[in-house]
Design an enzyme around this catalytic site. Structure first.
Site, PDB file in Angstrom:
ATOM      1  N   HIS A  33       1.988   1.205 -13.077  1.00 20.65           N
ATOM      2  CA  HIS A  33       0.763   0.682 -13.612  1.00 20.65           C
ATOM      3  C   HIS A  33       1.985  -0.288 -14.818  1.00 20.65           C
ATOM      4  O   HIS A  33       1.386  -1.184 -14.363  1.00 20.65           O
ATOM      5  CB  HIS A  33       0.275   2.137 -14.619  1.00 20.65           C
ATOM      6  N   ASP A  70      -4.404  -0.762 -18.950  1.00 17.10           N
ATOM      7  CA  ASP A  70      -5.005  -0.497 -17.781  1.00 17.10           C
ATOM      8  C   ASP A  70      -6.468   0.558 -17.721  1.00 17.10           C
ATOM      9  O   ASP A  70      -6.648   1.085 -18.899  1.00 17.10           O
ATOM     10  CB  ASP A  70      -3.854   0.393 -17.480  1.00 17.10           C
TER      11      ASP A  70
END
Length: 409
Positions: A33, A70
């Site tokens: 990520h 995110d």
């Protein structure tokens, strides 16, 4: 999705005289990520549209243009709302996996997570999503209810955001992309692959062994099997031994990434089969971590045995390297199913890590005509990637729209 008639010149003038603006990015603290978020930051900083210059002009006061977080940080929507800020969401997985995740409530209600290997439907296609199988659903998560609740919150808060950014390219996942557009009532920007906008990222949390590139230089073109199961997967000692035996029995050169902690209850490679290194000799190399983008781009690399995390899958497609798929959890089983059954650019190890299946898969990709056909198909996808990034291509157009959209906040 654009700037409502205001051109970039007008926006430049406005921001020069009114304020100094910044973009704040929040990645989820995992390698898979962090990397795409930093790549996105680099893209925005060095865009063709000079976003950094437009947002960071010296002027009277500082302010935040928007947050980019995110998707898993769904609670940041409440923070953005409280601060009266726009929030854009980065999805680090594929649009198709997001589409399937939207059906988790249905899967739970209908008992799909409870289907076992001995059930007759285990190998069958899922009626709601016929491009995956019930066996793929079983791999998504060991905690269906908790995962369903997480995804429900992610989807709900994403729909309340100002837009969503995808690390993919439109041509790869059509017509599923159109379904995403219809189901999400917010602007979508599909502008990947992120890593193709600039050189390889230096965001690795593990030190990369770059010496391995010199060894690759000594190997024949498309001859090396590259093996890496990513930054989170774990395997048992017996699975590790099956991988080792499968590799050595093919008698092909290989580069094997064995991350410390990959094998349960083992420091590193002490559980290798007896005489393994002697049998391999100079044909194989084992490293703790590799510069993956450089390895996949190397002419000696012939296939990628991967866990099918989305970053790895995209990197393999971008370099035209066919895959052998060993997915573990989350979106990986969905990505692997697409690689093997939809795009037909790889082989899925359906029965896990067993040396006979491993040897057969490696030979299919590296030696058989089927492997050449996979290579041709993935080379076509590589060409589509390059076209999407050129001026006028789908990813380029989406990036321009995103920049103008941010400047309109």
């Amino acid at each position: 999705m654009g700037t409502n008639g205001r051109d970039v010149t007008t926006l430049r003038s406005t921001h020069q005289t009114e304020t100094r603006r910044r973009i704040v990015l929040f990645p989820l603290p995992f390698q898979g990520h962090i990397t795409p978020m930093l790549q996105l930051a680099s893209i925005l900083q060095f865009s063709r549209e000079c976003l950094a210059g437009l947002l960071l002009e010296d002027s009277i006061e500082d302010s935040v243009a928007c947050l980019i977080t995110d998707a898993a940080f769904y609670f940041t929507q409440a923070v953005a709302d409280a601060l009266k800020l726009h929030r854009l969401v980065l999805r680090t997985g594929s649009p198709v996996s997001a589409l399937v995740n939207g059906g988790l409530t249905i899967f739970s209600e209908k008992g799909y997570f409870n289907i076992k290997k001995e059930d007759p439907d285990y190998e069958a296609s899922v009626p709601e999503y016929p491009f995956i199988k019930f066996k793929d659903i079983a791999k998504i998560t060991p905690n269906p209810h908790g995962f369903r609740d997480l995804i429900t919150n992610i989807v709900r808060q994403t729909t309340l955001s100002s837009g969503i950014i995808w690390n993919s390219f439109k041509e790869l996942e059509e017509p599923k992309v159109e379904t995403i557009y219809q189901e999400l009532p917010i602007p979508s920007f599909i502008l990947g692959p992120f890593h193709k906008y600039s050189s390889a990222s230096s965001s690795s949390l593990i030190e990369q062994d770059r010496n391995i590139l010199g060894w690759l230089d000594t190997q024949a073109p498309k001859s090396v099997i590259y093996v890496s199961f990513g930054s989170l997967a774990h395997i048992t000692k017996s699975e590790f031994e099956e991988v080792a035996n499968g590799l050595v029995n093919t008698d092909l050169p290989f580069l094997w990434v064995v991350r410390p902690g990959l094998i349960a209850d083992t420091e590193w490679v002490e559980s290798l089969p007896e005489m393994f290194l002697e049998r391999v000799g100079d044909k194989g190399r084992i490293v703790k971590w590799s510069p993956q983008q450089d390895v996949l781009a190397h002419p000696a690399t012939g296939c990628f045995w991967t866990h099918n995390g989305w970053n790895s899958t995209m990197e393999s497609i971008c370099e035209g390297v066919p895959m052998i798929c060993s997915p573990y959890f989350s979106d990986q089983p969905i990505n692997a199913r697409f690689v093997s059954d939809i795009w037909k650019i790889g082989v899925l190890l359906e029965d896990g890590l067993q040396r006979v299946g491993i040897e057969m898969a490696l030979r299919r990709v590296m030696m058989d005509k089927e492997g050449e056909e996979m290579r041709e198909r993935i080379s076509c996808l590589k060409d589509k990637v390059n076209l999407s990034l050129k001026e006028g291509g789908s990813s380029h157009r989406s990036l321009v729209c995103l920049v103008k959209y941010i400047l309109s906040f």
